[in-house]
Design an enzyme around this catalytic site. Structure first.
Site: not given
Ligand code: IDP
Ligand code: MG
Length: 149
Positions: A9, A49, A85, A112, A115, A126
């Protein structure tokens, strides 16, 4: 071979953590088969999103994600969705374990750093949003390229 979509990000890019994050992905043994460095278009961010469209943080999230360059990746390998993840860590940095990207480098849920798709359906969706039908690369395995006789 399973593929997943990963994004560093804008905060990860601005803080100079691209190399650190890419290094963790590569050292784990995953392969990077797509890479795009760009300011994400607003329409793509909203589509990406969409599941959070009704949440109070949605507008701020879209504004942040489109504010500055991010790095989109396609990452592949066996169980790459679950593994990415795990490498990223829990959404809330206060709950992210040390040793994860969020656990080691992040302080705020809204900042954070990374993604990663949370299911095979999300990964397919995605990758299509961010890479379209664009060609993804495949290249030699380390075992095949590292020895020259
Ligand atoms: P994930 O990124 O771990 O999959 P999601 O629950 O899908 O987490 O949320 C997407 C992103 O939205 C998070 O990574 C975070 O940047 C942001 N977000 C989620 N919950 C909050 C919140 O309560 N406040 C601000 N931002 C949030
Ligand atoms: Mg999510």
């Amino acid at each position: 071979m399973e593929r997943t979509y990963v994004m560093i990000k804008p905060d990860g890019v601005a803080r100079g953590l691209m190399g650190e994050i890419l290094s963790r992905i590569e050292r784990k043994g995953l392969k990077i088969s797509g890479m795009k460095f760009a300011v994400m278009e607003e329409a793509k961010a909203k589509e990406h999103y969409a599941e959070h469209a009704q949440r109070p943080f949605f507008a701020g999230l879209v504004e942040f994600i489109t504010s500055s360059p991010s790095l989109s990746l396609v990452v592949e390998g066996k169980d790459s969705i679950k593994i990415m993840r795990a490498i990223n860590g829990a959404t809330k940095p206060a709950e992210a374990a040390p040793g994860t990207i969020r656990g080691d480098f992040a302080m705020d849920t809204g900042r954070n750093l990374v993604h990663a798709s949370d299911s095979p359906e999300a990964a397919e969706r995605e990758i299509k949003i961010h890479f379209g039908e664009g060609v993804l690369l495949s290249y030699m395995r380390c075992e095949d390229v590292c020895l020259y006789e």
